[in-house]
Design a protein around this motif. Structure first.
Motif, PDB file in Angstrom:
ATOM      1  N   SER A   1      67.539   4.638  72.071  1.00  0.00           N
ATOM      2  CA  SER A   1      66.532   4.022  71.205  1.00  0.00           C
ATOM      3  C   SER A   1      67.140   2.948  70.316  1.00  0.00           C
ATOM      4  O   SER A   1      66.496   1.950  69.984  1.00  0.00           O
ATOM      5  N   MET A   2      68.420   3.108  69.934  1.00  0.00           N
ATOM      6  CA  MET A   2      69.083   2.105  69.109  1.00  0.00           C
ATOM      7  C   MET A   2      69.326   0.819  69.887  1.00  0.00           C
ATOM      8  O   MET A   2      69.425  -0.262  69.300  1.00  0.00           O
ATOM      9  N   GLN A   3      69.408   0.931  71.223  1.00  0.00           N
ATOM     10  CA  GLN A   3      69.678  -0.246  72.037  1.00  0.00           C
ATOM     11  C   GLN A   3      68.401  -0.960  72.463  1.00  0.00           C
ATOM     12  O   GLN A   3      68.456  -2.030  73.058  1.00  0.00           O
ATOM     13  N   ARG A   4      67.250  -0.377  72.169  1.00  0.00           N
ATOM     14  CA  ARG A   4      65.987  -0.983  72.570  1.00  0.00           C
ATOM     15  C   ARG A   4      65.604  -2.120  71.633  1.00  0.00           C
ATOM     16  O   ARG A   4      66.055  -2.202  70.501  1.00  0.00           O
ATOM     17  N   ASN A   5      64.704  -2.963  72.120  1.00  0.00           N
ATOM     18  CA  ASN A   5      64.236  -4.043  71.261  1.00  0.00           C
ATOM     19  C   ASN A   5      63.121  -3.536  70.356  1.00  0.00           C
ATOM     20  O   ASN A   5      62.712  -2.386  70.434  1.00  0.00           O
ATOM     21  N   ASP A   6      62.643  -4.400  69.477  1.00  0.00           N
ATOM     22  CA  ASP A   6      61.615  -4.001  68.513  1.00  0.00           C
ATOM     23  C   ASP A   6      60.205  -4.248  69.031  1.00  0.00           C
ATOM     24  O   ASP A   6      59.235  -4.037  68.306  1.00  0.00           O
TER      25      ASP A   6
ATOM     26  N   GLU B   1      71.015  20.607  74.855  1.00  0.00           N
ATOM     27  CA  GLU B   1      69.904  20.001  74.127  1.00  0.00           C
ATOM     28  C   GLU B   1      70.406  18.916  73.174  1.00  0.00           C
ATOM     29  O   GLU B   1      69.794  17.845  73.055  1.00  0.00           O
ATOM     30  N   GLU B   2      71.517  19.186  72.511  1.00  0.00           N
ATOM     31  CA  GLU B   2      72.089  18.220  71.578  1.00  0.00           C
ATOM     32  C   GLU B   2      72.568  16.977  72.327  1.00  0.00           C
ATOM     33  O   GLU B   2      72.403  15.845  71.852  1.00  0.00           O
ATOM     34  N   GLU B   3      73.165  17.176  73.508  1.00  0.00           N
ATOM     35  CA  GLU B   3      73.598  16.037  74.322  1.00  0.00           C
ATOM     36  C   GLU B   3      72.417  15.147  74.681  1.00  0.00           C
ATOM     37  O   GLU B   3      72.497  13.925  74.618  1.00  0.00           O
ATOM     38  N   LEU B   4      71.274  15.772  75.036  1.00  0.00           N
ATOM     39  CA  LEU B   4      70.068  15.012  75.370  1.00  0.00           C
ATOM     40  C   LEU B   4      69.574  14.226  74.166  1.00  0.00           C
ATOM     41  O   LEU B   4      69.227  13.037  74.282  1.00  0.00           O
ATOM     42  N   ARG B   5      69.536  14.851  73.000  1.00  0.00           N
ATOM     43  CA  ARG B   5      69.079  14.170  71.786  1.00  0.00           C
ATOM     44  C   ARG B   5      69.989  12.997  71.446  1.00  0.00           C
ATOM     45  O   ARG B   5      69.513  11.907  71.075  1.00  0.00           O
ATOM     46  N   GLU B   6      71.291  13.194  71.562  1.00  0.00           N
ATOM     47  CA  GLU B   6      72.234  12.120  71.255  1.00  0.00           C
ATOM     48  C   GLU B   6      72.042  10.941  72.202  1.00  0.00           C
ATOM     49  O   GLU B   6      72.092   9.777  71.773  1.00  0.00           O
ATOM     50  N   TYR B   7      71.803  11.223  73.490  1.00  0.00           N
ATOM     51  CA  TYR B   7      71.587  10.140  74.443  1.00  0.00           C
ATOM     52  C   TYR B   7      70.295   9.393  74.133  1.00  0.00           C
ATOM     53  O   TYR B   7      70.250   8.155  74.175  1.00  0.00           O
ATOM     54  N   GLN B   8      69.230  10.141  73.810  1.00  0.00           N
ATOM     55  CA  GLN B   8      67.951   9.507  73.486  1.00  0.00           C
ATOM     56  C   GLN B   8      68.067   8.648  72.233  1.00  0.00           C
ATOM     57  O   GLN B   8      67.516   7.543  72.173  1.00  0.00           O
ATOM     58  N   ASN B   9      68.783   9.147  71.234  1.00  0.00           N
ATOM     59  CA  ASN B   9      68.968   8.371  70.006  1.00  0.00           C
ATOM     60  C   ASN B   9      69.783   7.109  70.272  1.00  0.00           C
ATOM     61  O   ASN B   9      69.480   6.030  69.742  1.00  0.00           O
ATOM     62  N   SER B  10      70.813   7.240  71.107  1.00  0.00           N
ATOM     63  CA  SER B  10      71.636   6.088  71.444  1.00  0.00           C
ATOM     64  C   SER B  10      70.820   5.045  72.212  1.00  0.00           C
ATOM     65  O   SER B  10      70.937   3.845  71.965  1.00  0.00           O
TER      66      SER B  10
END
Length: 405
Positions: free
Chosen positions: A354-359, A343-352
């Motif tokens: 989202s940081m690479q997405r545009n605004d 679960e933590e691996e999934l959250r870390e990937y999603q957070n990573s």
């Protein structure tokens, strides 16, 4: 429901559209506020956007003969028999483009429908050569961008007799009525249907040097491999599925027996890759992909079970190394710890991600407008090649995929 389609960069895109749907609350939702369910279950938007949706009336709870007030929706937990109503602005992910827009608009032309090859058709069946990169039927975020909905646009109301993964190509048998669908599904259930797949894997597959490598492959040459028992390699190991949306241990399905036979077809020395004929004797989710990876020859472009490409390596290793979690000997506390790590691996990937997405966000629903889909992740070198039953009443075969050479 309909929506406009456009093509760009090898992808078939659906312009976002509004849709309404309702469903009874699932058992795992009971006792939780709707905002918690939306945020955890769907993960399409963040909590703030779902909160706005509840306040604007796009997400509702019907209890008995009335809809709850907005404040009650926010505060009260979901109960059994509640009906959840949603008005959503759907941003369907794109799928891989398989033909031109003109070819897709055409109905049956030269053995194609909507640009998709027809293998066979009569009053009861429609058999097609499914392109890679498109789901078979509505699931998850996909609805209009699915094979059955595309065929429906051309007047073909059909039901698939089995599932193929979105990224898998090949033979798909679909029924035009429930009687023939049940008949075929029963044949598959009692193993009265021989299924043959082709895969392109990494490495020099066992016994591959015993077959010619410098010949252009034909249907007959490939079929000869299965007539040579000495070439066979078998994997017999259990398989289970994992759903991180559910809590432990409900997120682990029961482990089920799975067996696959493999036959070498051709070795490609320059790439150190092999073409393999696969014969699954059971029908478990991702069975061929898992068994090839466990054998040490993962599919070349498998973005999950080939650990060189996996976005979630911990989850991939967990499913590959642990054939049966019930028989593993691991105590529940250790399994729970591993589940939490996934679960933590999934959250870390999603957070990573989202940081690479545009605004840039959608003005209607607040969805992020950057596309996480990569074209190379929509194709898997796994092809459903031939299906036949023991009585030879059903015997269908597709063309050899281009990637086999």
């Amino acid at each position: 429901m309909s929506a406009d389609v456009y093509y760009a960069n090898g992808l078939r895109n659906i312009i976002p559209y509004l849709s309404k749907r309702s469903s009874y609350a699932k058992g795992r939702w009971v006792g939780l506020p709707l905002l918690t369910v939306l945020t955890k279950e769907f993960r399409k938007q963040g909590p703030d956007e779902y909160l706005k949706g509840i306040k604007s009336g796009r997400y509702k709870i019907r209890r008995g003969d009335r809809f709850l007030e907005v404040q009650d929706v926010l505060e009260l937990p979901i109960e059994h028999k509640d009906i959840i109503g949603m008005t959503t602005h759907n941003h369907e992910p794109p799928v891989k483009q398989w033909c031109t827009s003109i070819e897709e608009e055409n109905s049956i032309v030269e053995g194609k429908i909507g640009g998709i090859d027809i293998v066979y058709e009569d009053d009861e069946l429609l058999v097609v050569n499914k392109p890679s990169g498109i789901p078979v039927h509505p699931t998850g975020q996909y609805y209009l961008n699915t094979l059955t909905e595309i065929l429906k646009k051309h007047g073909k109301l059909v039901s698939p007799c089995y599932r193929l993964d979105k990224t898998t190509s090949g033979l798909l048998i679909m029924a035009k009525n429930q009687i023939i669908a049940s008949k075929l599904q029963e044949k598959i259930r009692v193993h009265d249907m021989t299924k043959l797949y082709l895969a392109r894997v990494e490495g020099q597959f066992p016994k591959i040097l015993e077959v010619p490598t410098d010949l252009i492959l034909t249907q007959e040459m490939i079929l000869e491999r299965i007539m040579t028992p000495a070439l066979k390699s078998s994997v017999d190991s259990d398989i289970f599925t994992l759903e991180l949306k559910k809590q432990f241990p409900a997120g682990l399905s029961p482990s089920r027996e799975a067996k696959t036979d493999f036959y070498p077809v051709k070795y490609i020395p320059d790439l150190d890759q092999s073409i393999v004929l696969c014969k699954p004797l059971t029908g478990r989710t991702h069975q061929i992909r898992i068994h090839l990876a466990r054998l040490g020859f993962p599919i070349v472009n498998d973005h999950f079970y080939n650990l060189r490409h996996s976005k979630y390596p911990k989850r991939s290793r967990f499913l590959l190394e642990l054939a049966s979690w019930e028989k593993s000997g691991l105590p529940p506390s250790t399994l729970k710890e591993k589940f939490d790590q996934l679960e933590e691996e999934l959250r870390e990937y999603q957070n990573s991600s989202s940081m690479q997405r545009n605004d840039e966000v959608c003005e209607i629903c607040g969805s992020d407008l950057s596309s996480p889909i990569k074209l190379n992740e929509l194709e898997l070198y796994l092809h459903a090649w031939r299906y036949s039953d023991n009585e030879n009443n059903f015997n269908f075969v597709t063309e050899i995929p281009k990637w086999i050479e």
